[in-house]
Enzyme design. Structure first.
Site, short mmCIF file in Angstrom:
data_model
loop_
_atom_site.label_atom_id
_atom_site.label_comp_id
_atom_site.label_asym_id
_atom_site.label_seq_id
_atom_site.Cartn_x
_atom_site.Cartn_y
_atom_site.Cartn_z
N ASP A 136 0.87 -1.18 0.00
CA ASP A 136 0.00 0.00 0.00
C ASP A 136 0.90 1.23 0.00
O ASP A 136 1.34 1.69 1.06
CB ASP A 136 -0.89 0.03 1.25
CG ASP A 136 -1.93 -1.07 1.25
OD1 ASP A 136 -2.92 -0.95 0.52
OD2 ASP A 136 -1.76 -2.06 2.00
N ARG A 205 -6.74 10.79 2.08
CA ARG A 205 -6.37 9.71 1.15
C ARG A 205 -7.15 9.84 -0.16
O ARG A 205 -6.75 9.25 -1.17
CB ARG A 205 -6.64 8.35 1.79
CG ARG A 205 -5.81 8.07 3.03
CD ARG A 205 -6.27 6.82 3.74
NE ARG A 205 -6.08 5.63 2.92
CZ ARG A 205 -6.63 4.43 3.20
NH1 ARG A 205 -7.42 4.29 4.25
NH2 ARG A 205 -6.40 3.42 2.41
N LYS A 235 -9.40 1.61 -5.50
CA LYS A 235 -10.04 1.19 -4.25
C LYS A 235 -10.79 2.38 -3.63
O LYS A 235 -10.49 3.52 -3.94
CB LYS A 235 -9.00 0.63 -3.28
CG LYS A 235 -7.93 1.60 -2.80
CD LYS A 235 -6.90 0.89 -1.93
CE LYS A 235 -5.91 1.84 -1.31
NZ LYS A 235 -4.85 1.15 -0.55
N HIS A 236 -11.83 2.11 -2.81
CA HIS A 236 -12.32 0.84 -2.26
C HIS A 236 -13.74 0.67 -2.78
O HIS A 236 -14.62 1.43 -2.38
CB HIS A 236 -12.33 0.85 -0.75
CG HIS A 236 -11.00 1.23 -0.12
ND1 HIS A 236 -10.58 2.55 -0.01
CD2 HIS A 236 -10.02 0.48 0.42
CE1 HIS A 236 -9.40 2.57 0.60
NE2 HIS A 236 -9.04 1.33 0.87
N HIS A 248 -11.54 -0.72 9.49
CA HIS A 248 -10.51 -1.44 10.24
C HIS A 248 -11.01 -1.80 11.63
O HIS A 248 -10.56 -2.78 12.23
CB HIS A 248 -9.24 -0.58 10.37
CG HIS A 248 -8.54 -0.33 9.08
ND1 HIS A 248 -8.88 0.70 8.25
CD2 HIS A 248 -7.52 -0.98 8.48
CE1 HIS A 248 -8.10 0.69 7.18
NE2 HIS A 248 -7.26 -0.33 7.29
N ASP A 319 -10.22 -6.22 0.17
CA ASP A 319 -9.39 -5.48 1.12
C ASP A 319 -8.92 -6.50 2.15
O ASP A 319 -9.32 -7.68 2.12
CB ASP A 319 -10.20 -4.36 1.77
CG ASP A 319 -9.32 -3.24 2.33
OD1 ASP A 319 -8.10 -3.46 2.48
OD2 ASP A 319 -9.86 -2.17 2.63
#
Length: 675
Positions: A136, A205, A235-236, A248, A319
Site C-alpha cells: 500500500d 487519502r 479502491k475501495h 478497520h 481489502d
C-alpha cells in the site's frame, strides 16, 4: 500445505508459461498462449489453486530471516518468510512496515527481500510461479516505504492542484520506485470521493469530492503506475468516501440511494475504462445494492455490479480480510473459513491478508467438497491472476531485480522535484485577513506551536532555515493541555506572528480553544491545517488559514515556503467545507486565495487645450491597475475629452492598491475662449 504439490513436470510447466523455457514435454503448448496457462491451471490441485489466490504478509527482513520466527509460527506454523511462501504456494505477498521493517527506509534491503521471496516461490519447494509482491504505497499518510524513497504529499494535496499531468507524474514516481525494489502491485490509487467530512479513514487519502476530478486524476495515476509495469488497484469499491465508521475497527453501513451511489461509482468506471489492472473491495454495506453483506462478501456488488454492470474483467482483490468489519455482521458472526468462501462466491479473485490462512484454505476446500464452490470457479480466478502476471511481466524466467542499481531510481532528484512541485502547488489559502501573509523572514519573529499530532516540530526548523527568528514550543498528543496553552499565550505577546499547526481541529475542542486564546493576544495567528481540510470552520479567530493536506516533510516545507512568500498559494479546495454546525457550506469546492501584489496607481494626464478639439486625457499603463472612466473600463491610451471626466483606479485580480494611494481623479475641461 495439505494435498499434493505439483509434480516436477508440472512445476516446470508453470515456469514454462512464465519464463519461456523449453517444454519438458514435447506436446506442451507455447508459453505465451492462453492454452499454456490453461494447462498449468488444469494441472493444479485445489490446494494450489487456493494458494495462488492467497496473498498475505510474511514476517521478516529477508527470505530466510528467523528474527521474527515467533510471529510466523503463530500465524503460519513455520519460521521464515520463504517457508510461508512454500507452505501455502502463495500467489502473492504483502509488505507492511511492522512485518517487514526493512521496507521503511532500506530500498536495497527491500529489493533483496523481494528477490529472496521470488526465489522461494519459483524454487523446488515453491509453486514454480513468480509472486505478486504488493504494497500500500498511496503517497501521503499511507506509505509503507519512507525516505530515502520519495515522500509524496498525498492524494488530497494532488487533488488541490487539479492537474492530471502531476497525477500521471506521481503514478510514474510510485511505479518506477516500486519496480526497482521488486514490488509489482501497488494497492493504489484511492478513487473514493470523500463527501463526508466526518469520514475517519479516507479523508486526505481521497483526491476530493468531485467525481469528475477524482476520475481524471485517478486515471492519470493508474496510467503512470502501469506504465512502469506495476499493477494499479482502484479502491475501495463501491466507495468508502461517505462513511462515519472505519472498516478497520467497525462495519460501515451507508444508506444513500442509488443516485448517490452512482456518483461514488463514477471514478471506478473511469478507472475500468482506462484499463486498471485491479479493483479492491470495500468492507462496507451499501444498502442500495445489498443491505445484508459488505461489498467484499456480496455477489450483488462484485459480480452483478462490478463485473456485469460496470464491465470490469480484471482482477478483483478483497481489502485485507483481517479488518474488524467482517467480524461484525449483525446477528451473523463469521469465521475465517466462511469469510474466504463468501468472498470467492461473491466474485473476488484474491483473498488478501486472511488472519488465518490455514482456516481460509480449509474453509474453501470444504466448500469445494460440499459443492458450494466449484473447481471451475477457482480456475477462473487463477487464470485471471496468471494472465495478469504474464501481461505485467511478473512471470519471467528471472523475476529478481538488480539490487546495486536501486538507489539510481529510488528517491532520485527528478522524483523529489515532482513531490516538491505537488506540495508547493497544493497549498490552499482559505483566509488572509489584513494580508497578514506572507510574512517577512528578515523582519518577523514567529512562535511555532501546534497539536503534537500535526508534527509542528517539522515546520519550526524549516521557518528558521528560511530566515525567520523562530521560538519553538511543542507538546505531544492531539489535544493541547491547559498548561501548554497558557505557556504559548505568554510567549505570543513578544512575537510578530504565531504559526499553529492543526490536525483535524473540527473535532478537537482543545485545539480550537488554543487558537482562540492565542488570537486574543492580538498577535496575528496563522493556522496550518495538516490533515483534513475542514479546520477553518471552527477557527473564526485565526487571521490566516493554510491547508497543506498532510504532515509529511514535503507538505510542511511547502507550508513554510508559503508563509515566507516563496510560494504563492495556488491550490484550490478539492472538497466543500461545511459550516461548523453542518447546516450549510462555508467554502465551496474550488475555492482558494492567492497572495496579492501591491501596486500604486499612476495619475492620469489631463491635457486641457484652448481649442476643444485638442483636449485629451491619457490613461497610463500600470501592471495590476485597472482604470475606469465614468464607470467604464478604459485601455491605456490617449483619449479626446470634453466636459467633466472622472477616472478611478482599482486593483486587478492578484493585486491590491497600497493604502494611502490616490485612486480617483476629476477634471473639467474648459470650453474654448474661457482663458
Amino acid at each position: 500445505m495439505t494435498g499434493a504439490r505439483l509434480g516436477a513436470a508440472h512445476v516446470l510447466a508453470a515456469g514454462l508459461v512464465f519464463a519461456g523455457i523449453s517444454p519438458a514435454v514435447a506436446d506442451t503448448p507455447p508459453p505465451s498462449s492462453p492454452d499454456g496457462i490453461a494447462e498449468v491451471v488444469d494441472a493444479m490441485s485445489v490446494e494450489q489453486l487456493v494458494g495462488q489466490m492467497t496473498w498475505t504478509h510474511v514476517y521478516g527482513n529477508s527470505a530466510d530471516d528467523t528474527s521474527m520466527a515467533a510471529s510466523n509460527q503463530a500465524r503460519y506454523g513455520v519460521d521464515t518468510p520463504a517457508q510461508v511462501v512454500e507452505k501455502f504456494d502463495l500467489g502473492g505477498v504483502l509488505y507492511f512496515a511492522w512485518s517487514n521493517p526493512v521496507v521503511t527506509s532500506n530500498p536495497e534491503g527491500t529489493a533483496a527481500l523481494s528477490n529472496g521471496l521470488q526465489a522461494a516461490s519459483t524454487g523446488d519447494d515453491g509453486s514454480g510461479i513468480p509472486l505478486a509482491v504488493t504494497i500500500d504505497q498511496e503517497g501521503g499518510i499511507v506509505a509503507r516505504m519512507g525516505a530515502p524513497a520519495t515522500v509524496l504529499p498525498g492524494n488530497m494535496a494532488l487533488g488541490a492542484t487539479f492537474d492530471a499531468d502531476l497525477a500521471r507524474a506521481q503514478g510514474e514516481v510510485l511505479g518506477s520506485e516500486l519496480a526497482a525494489v521488486g514490488v509489482n502491485v501497488d494497492f493504489a490509487p484511492v478513487v473514493d470521493i470523500n463527501t463526508n467530512p466526518a469520514n475517519p479513514v479516507i479523508g486526505v487519502r481521497s483526491m476530493g469530492s468531485d467525481p469528475d476530478a477524482v476520475g481524471e486524476l485517478g486515471v492519470a495515476q493508474i496510467l503512470g503506475l502501469q506504465s512502469q509495469n506495476v499493477g494499479a488497484a482502484a479502491k475501495h469499491f463501491p466507495g468508502h468516501g461517505d462513511t462515519v465508521t472505519d472498516s478497520h475497527t467497525g462495519l460501515p453501513i451507508v444508506t444513500y440511494p442509488r443516485e448517490t451511489l452512482d456518483r461514488h461509482l463514477a471514478p471506478f468506471q473511469d478507472a475500468i475504462d482506462a484499463g486498471v489492472d485491479m479493483v479492491m473491495t470495500a468492507h462496507v454495506i451499501v444498502e442500495a445494492i445489498d443491505p445484508e453483506m459488505p461489498g467484499t462478501l456480496s455477489h450483488a456488488v462484485l459480480t452483478d455490479l462490478l463485473r456485469e454492470e460496470l464491465g470490469f474483467d480484471g482482477v478483483i482483490t478483497t481489502d485485507a480480510l483481517d479488518m474488524a468489519a467482517l467480524k461484525q455482521l449483525p446477528d451473523n458472526p463469521l469465521d475465517d473459513g466462511q469469510i474466504a468462501v463468501l468472498a470467492i462466491q461473491a466474485g473476488s479473485d484474491i483473498l488478501l491478508n486472511s488472519p488465518n490462512v490455514q482456516a481460509s484454505l480449509d474453509g474453501v476446500l470444504d466448500a469445494v467438497a460440499d459443492g458450494d464452490i466449484t473447481r471451475d470457479r477457482l480456475e477462473e480466478s487463477v487464470t485471471r491472476i496468471l494472465e495478469w502476471k504474464l501481461e505485467r511481466g511478473v512471470a519471467e524466467d528471472d523475476p529478481s531485480v538488480p539490487v546495486d542499481s536501486v538507489l539510481d531510481v529510488v528517491g532520485n532528484d527528478e522524483h523529489l522535484a515532482t513531490a516538491a512541485e505537488i506540495a508547493d502547488r497544493s497549498v490552499t489559502l482559505l483566509r488572509n485577513e489584513g494580508r497578514v501573509l506572507p510574512l517577512d523572514p528578515a523582519e518577523d519573529s514567529v512562535l511555532m506551536v501546534g497539536a503534537g499530532s500535526a508534527w509542528p516540530e517539522r515546520m519550526g526548523p524549516m521557518l528558521a532555515n528560511l530566515g525567520f527568528s523562530v521560538t519553538e514550543d511543542y507538546e505531544n498528543g492531539g489535544s493541547p493541555s491547559a498548561a501548554y496553552r497558557t505557556r504559548a499565550v505568554g510567549k505570543a505577546y513578544s512575537h510578530d506572528a504565531v504559526v499553529f499547526a492543526s490536525y483535524n481541529a473540527s473535532g478537537n475542542a482543545a485545539q480550537q480553544q488554543m487558537v482562540a486564546e492565542l488570537a486574543a493576544t492580538g498577535t496575528p495567528v496563522i493556522v496550518v491545517a495538516t490533515r483534513n481540510p475542514y479546520d477553518i470552520n471552527v477557527m473564526p479567530d485565526a487571521d490566516a488559514v493554510l491547508n497543506i493536506y498532510g504532515w509529511g516533510v514535503p507538505n510542511h516545507l511547502a507550508g513554510a515556503r508559503a508563509i515566507a512568500g516563496l510560494v504563492n498559494p495556488s491550490g484550490r479546495l478539492p472538497v466543500d467545507v461545511p459550516t461548523a454546525d453542518g447546516s450549510g457550506t462555508l467554502l465551496e469546492l474550488g475555492f482558494g486565495l492567492s497572495y496579492e501584489t501591491p501596486v500604486v496607481p499612476e495619475e492620469p494626464v489631463f491635457d486641457d487645450q484652448l481649442n476643444r478639439s485638442n483636449d485629451f486625457y491619457t490613461i497610463p499603463s500600470v501592471t495590476g491597475v485597472e482604470y475606469w472612466v465614468d464607470g467604464k473600463l478604459a485601455k491605456a491610451k490617449r483619449y479626446p475629452a470634453k466636459g467633466t471626466v472622472t477616472i478611478t483606479a482599482t486593483a486587478a485580480d492578484g493585486y491590491y492598491v497600497v493604502d494611502g494611494s490616490e485612486t480617483e481623479w476629476n477634471h473639467t475641461f474648459e470650453k474654448p475662449g474661457r482663458r
